[in-house]
Design a protein around this motif. Structure first.
Motif, PDB file in Angstrom:
ATOM      1  N   LEU A   1       0.815  -1.220   0.000  1.00 43.33           N
ATOM      2  CA  LEU A   1       0.000   0.000   0.000  1.00 43.33           C
ATOM      3  C   LEU A   1       0.844   1.264   0.000  1.00 43.33           C
ATOM      4  CD1 LEU A   1      -3.007  -0.698   2.430  1.00 43.33           C
ATOM      5  CD2 LEU A   1      -2.897  -0.859  -0.065  1.00 43.33           C
ATOM      6  N   ASN A   2       2.042   1.177   0.532  1.00 40.83           N
ATOM      7  CA  ASN A   2       2.879   2.374   0.585  1.00 40.83           C
ATOM      8  C   ASN A   2       3.257   2.867  -0.809  1.00 40.83           C
ATOM      9  OD1 ASN A   2       3.732   3.879   2.923  1.00 40.83           O
ATOM     10  ND2 ASN A   2       5.814   3.689   2.132  1.00 40.83           N
ATOM     11  N   GLU A   3       3.166   1.993  -1.792  1.00 40.86           N
ATOM     12  CA  GLU A   3       3.463   2.415  -3.163  1.00 40.86           C
ATOM     13  C   GLU A   3       2.478   3.484  -3.632  1.00 40.86           C
ATOM     14  OE1 GLU A   3       4.198  -0.736  -6.000  1.00 40.86           O
ATOM     15  OE2 GLU A   3       4.812  -2.088  -4.391  1.00 40.86           O
ATOM     16  N   TYR A   4       1.238   3.405  -3.180  1.00 42.76           N
ATOM     17  CA  TYR A   4       0.267   4.448  -3.530  1.00 42.76           C
ATOM     18  C   TYR A   4       0.712   5.802  -2.984  1.00 42.76           C
ATOM     19  CZ  TYR A   4      -3.168   0.759  -4.671  1.00 42.76           C
ATOM     20  OH  TYR A   4      -3.828  -0.306  -5.216  1.00 42.76           O
ATOM     21  N   ILE A   5       1.186   5.796  -1.730  1.00 42.73           N
ATOM     22  CA  ILE A   5       1.608   7.049  -1.095  1.00 42.73           C
ATOM     23  C   ILE A   5       2.844   7.614  -1.786  1.00 42.73           C
ATOM     24  CG2 ILE A   5       2.455   8.068   1.054  1.00 42.73           C
ATOM     25  CD1 ILE A   5      -0.551   7.368   1.026  1.00 42.73           C
TER      26      ILE A   5
ATOM     27  N   PHE B   1      -6.502   5.891  -3.827  1.00 45.42           N
ATOM     28  CA  PHE B   1      -6.271   4.456  -3.957  1.00 45.42           C
ATOM     29  C   PHE B   1      -5.887   3.856  -2.594  1.00 45.42           C
ATOM     30  CE2 PHE B   1      -4.775   4.917  -8.674  1.00 45.42           C
ATOM     31  CZ  PHE B   1      -6.084   5.135  -9.061  1.00 45.42           C
ATOM     32  N   PHE B   2      -5.039   4.589  -1.875  1.00 47.53           N
ATOM     33  CA  PHE B   2      -4.641   4.143  -0.537  1.00 47.53           C
ATOM     34  C   PHE B   2      -5.860   4.041   0.375  1.00 47.53           C
ATOM     35  CE2 PHE B   2      -3.541   5.183   3.837  1.00 47.53           C
ATOM     36  CZ  PHE B   2      -2.556   4.253   4.122  1.00 47.53           C
TER      37      PHE B   2
ATOM     38  N   TYR C   1       3.693   4.624   5.539  1.00 48.07           N
ATOM     39  CA  TYR C   1       2.742   5.693   5.843  1.00 48.07           C
ATOM     40  C   TYR C   1       1.669   5.224   6.820  1.00 48.07           C
ATOM     41  CZ  TYR C   1      -0.760   9.325   5.168  1.00 48.07           C
ATOM     42  OH  TYR C   1      -1.674  10.328   5.374  1.00 48.07           O
ATOM     43  N   ALA C   2       1.167   4.006   6.669  1.00 49.74           N
ATOM     44  CA  ALA C   2       0.114   3.502   7.552  1.00 49.74           C
ATOM     45  C   ALA C   2       0.589   3.446   9.005  1.00 49.74           C
ATOM     46  CB  ALA C   2      -0.343   2.117   7.101  1.00 49.74           C
ATOM     47  N   THR C   3       1.871   3.164   9.204  1.00 52.02           N
ATOM     48  CA  THR C   3       2.433   3.170  10.557  1.00 52.02           C
ATOM     49  C   THR C   3       2.645   4.591  11.039  1.00 52.02           C
ATOM     50  OG1 THR C   3       3.565   1.074  10.127  1.00 52.02           O
ATOM     51  CG2 THR C   3       4.382   2.405  11.960  1.00 52.02           C
ATOM     52  N   TYR C   4       3.194   5.411  10.165  1.00 48.21           N
ATOM     53  CA  TYR C   4       3.464   6.812  10.502  1.00 48.21           C
ATOM     54  C   TYR C   4       2.192   7.548  10.911  1.00 48.21           C
ATOM     55  CZ  TYR C   4       3.915  11.772   9.253  1.00 48.21           C
ATOM     56  OH  TYR C   4       3.852  13.142   9.244  1.00 48.21           O
ATOM     57  N   ILE C   5       1.080   7.278  10.226  1.00 45.61           N
ATOM     58  CA  ILE C   5      -0.140   8.058  10.432  1.00 45.61           C
ATOM     59  C   ILE C   5      -0.931   7.598  11.643  1.00 45.61           C
ATOM     60  CG2 ILE C   5      -1.794   6.682   9.070  1.00 45.61           C
ATOM     61  CD1 ILE C   5      -1.356  10.522   8.988  1.00 45.61           C
TER      62      ILE C   5
END
Length: 219
Positions: free
Chosen positions: A46-50, A64-65, A120-124
């Motif tokens: 998923l980080n590829e979307y970010i 998309f994310f 990003y999912a961890t960061y957010i």
């Protein structure tokens, strides 16, 4: 700045109609407002979307994310609603919180640095929690000057209920003088006469404990 980004959704539409019958948004749709049709292009992570959103400056990739992240976000909001004393079936409130979280995620996208190693999912994750707390802070009858102070009040509430000497424990935790800790304790005691107030534990997780009740006796 987000002003430098485009959000070109050409070729994609929401998968579910928001208001198909004029009767408001049903829970099923509220939990799927970020779903797109057709399905976003597949990626390995998923980080590829970010990363694409940042590289191309096109928030289409952020959408998309969200399409894939939405179930996890729903779960977090439901957990939050389950302990804050609110109506679990208030769809409007659920959506308001959800959109507040999305706004925070967008704003923090500008600060995200992939080079630091976290996805990003961890960061957010902590910022989503802050968005929900900030939303509730705006709803409650009492107020403080900042989200930081709001968290400190909640921390004092937890200590007030779970320790023998909340003032000293608070002073040690925040490295502040006893007088400041006493001020926070006064705030917590004052809230008891206003409304239910659900606190977090010292790790920031909700306990569901209501400080409108007398604290338990600790021998």
């Amino acid at each position: 700045m987000l002003n430098d980004f485009t959000w070109n959704m050409t070729g994609y539409i929401p998968k579910h109609q928001v208001n198909p019958h004029g009767d408001g948004i049903i829970p099923y749709v509220a939990e799927r407002i970020f779903q797109l049709e057709p399905e976003p292009p597949s990626v390995g992570n998923l980080n590829e979307y970010i990363l694409s959103a940042l590289h191309e400056k096109n928030l289409l990739h952020f959408s998309f994310f969200l399409h894939h992240y939405e179930p996890q976000l729903n779960k977090r909001i439901k957990s939050f609603l389950g302990v804050d004393g609110g109506d679990l079936y208030d769809t409007d409130r659920f959506l308001d919180i959800k959109l507040s979280c999305r706004e925070q995620m967008l704003q923090k996208l500008m600060d995200y640095d992939p080079a630091k190693g976290a996805e990003y999912a961890t960061y957010i994750f902590p910022f989503i929690r802050d968005a929900m707390l900030r939303f509730r802070m705006g709803e409650e009858k009492w107020s403080v000057s900042s989200l930081t102070n709001y968290k400190m009040v909640r921390s004092m509430a937890w200590l007030y209920h779970n320790t023998k000497d909340a003032v000293n424990e608070f002073s040690k935790k925040y490295n502040c003088d006893l007088a400041l800790a006493e001020e926070y304790l006064k705030v917590v005691r004052g809230i008891r006469n206003q409304q239910p107030f659900y606190v977090t534990d010292e790790d920031g997780e909700e306990t569901g404990e209501d400080v409108a009740l007398e604290p338990p006796l600790i021998s």
